[in-house]
Motif scaffolding. Structure first.
Motif, short mmCIF file in Angstrom:
data_model
loop_
_atom_site.label_atom_id
_atom_site.label_comp_id
_atom_site.label_asym_id
_atom_site.label_seq_id
_atom_site.Cartn_x
_atom_site.Cartn_y
_atom_site.Cartn_z
N LEU A 308 0.83 -1.20 0.00
CA LEU A 308 0.00 0.00 0.00
C LEU A 308 0.87 1.25 0.00
N ASN A 311 2.37 2.04 -3.31
CA ASN A 311 1.39 2.48 -4.29
C ASN A 311 0.65 3.75 -3.85
N GLU A 313 -1.25 4.34 -1.25
CA GLU A 313 -2.60 4.15 -0.69
C GLU A 313 -2.60 4.50 0.79
N GLU A 316 -5.86 3.50 3.08
CA GLU A 316 -5.91 2.09 3.42
C GLU A 316 -4.78 1.71 4.37
#
Length: 355
Positions: A308, A311, A313, A316
């Motif tokens: 995560l 990327n 994120e 999350e």
């Protein structure tokens, strides 16, 4: 007109012999008008209609039952092919549900137990044997096969009990190295005991070795006798990855995924390799599969958190951090260093040889 001609004129119907033949619609007719109409309206004898009605009702009933029965048979007949497609756990689960719907089927119960044993799902095999096979009449050949399986399960559980007993002897405050030594001595004795389940012994022996080479050797010994041990495959893949052998590591992870494409440890391993290769999106996809399959598997949440992060994120990531805190497995120090940019992915996942 003689007597024979007179009879044929008034009683010539080939069916009832009570009325003259009616040739108004067909010059070659052999039936009277009434018999011809009955033959047209009821080509099947009237006595057959109750039978036909019963058959029709049974056919309609069978039609509605057929989809479930066909589906159950398809599960039974294609089980091994489905496993070869990477659906081991789903296939065994579907087969077990089918066995529950057909409690009198010995063949189904035998196949369920056999596949569970073939793919070394020993706890599941023991459950299925007790639930679906106990009390059924078996042929001599099948009975001998099930006795063989029961002996394997007995050895497996006896070994697990022995390991738990040894673990109970170790004090929590004991020096870790002393505990490893005690456990190693017990395991050496268990290797010589014919009643022990050797793959388990070799697996746990690997956990208390002194060097990476000994660790790999013991895991390989485990896999020689237990070729479907996914945990040993994943551990060996991880050891090879940390040694820098990414190709060798991938082979073990993919061997797991060949039979179970949702396996948490197999997908976690591939996720790390993909990220090391710069494919962050695929790394995240694989890490998510691992997380959704079994978030409590070894380091699955950590790997998902890293994927995560790579990327971007962040939302999350915050959820996973909180989940790890609630599960009493907070982010480890080296993982935090990676997330803070103090360590590279390769430094985190590969032990570089500094010699």
């Amino acid at each position: 007109m003689d007597e024979q001609e007179l009879f044929e004129e008034f009683y010539g119907c080939a069916l009832c012999h009570q009325a003259p033949v009616d040739r108004t619609e067909n010059p070659h007719s052999q039936l009277c008008k009434r018999c011809r109409e009955q033959a047209i309206r009821y080509p099947v004898p009237k006595l057959a209609f109750p039978i036909v009605l019963v058959v029709l009702v049974l056919t309609v009933f069978a039609y509605f039952q057929m989809p479930e029965d066909l589906s159950d048979y398809r599960i039974y007949a294609t089980a091994e092919a489905q496993i070869e497609e990477g659906m081991l756990y789903d296939t065994l689960s579907s087969l077990e549900e089918t066995a529950s719907r057909h409690p009198d089927s010995t063949d189904l119960a035998v196949r369920l137990v056999t596949l569970s044993m073939d793919y070394e799902c020993y706890d599941f095999a023991a459950y299925c044997m007790n639930t679906h096979l106990a009390g059924k009449s078996l042929s001599d050949v099948t009975y001998g096969k099930m006795v063989h399986y029961q002996n394997i399960l007995d050895s497996y559980y006896n070994t697990m009990d022995a390991l738990e007993e040894i673990s109970g002897e170790l004090d929590e405050d004991m020096d870790p190295e002393l505990g490893r030594t005690i456990l190693r001595e017990h395991l050496e004795t268990m290797k010589e005991d014919p009643k022990m389940f050797k793959p388990l012994v070799w697996y746990y022996a690997a956990q208390v070795t002194d060097t990476p080479e000994e660790y790999k050797e013991d895991l390989l010994r485990c896999l020689e006798e237990s070729p479907m041990n996914f945990t040993a495959m994943a551990d060996l893949g991880t050891r090879l990855r940390r040694d820098g052998d990414l190709t060798g590591a991938r082979e073990y992870y993919e061997q797991i995924l060949r039979y179970e494409k949702k396996d948490a440890l197999g997908n976690r391993g591939i996720a790390i390799l993909e990220m090391l290769g710069g494919n962050m999106e695929e790394g995240l996809r694989r890490a998510r599969i691992a997380y959704e399959s079994n978030p409590d598997a070894t380091y699955v949440r950590d790997t998902y958190l890293v994927a995560l992060f790579e990327n971007g994120e962040e939302e999350e990531m915050a959820k996973i951090r909180q989940e790890m805190e609630e599960a009493d497995t907070p982010v480890e120090e080296d993982t935090e260093a990676l997330l803070q940019g103090e360590m590279t992915l390769r430094e985190y996942y590969v032990e570089e040889d500094e010699s």
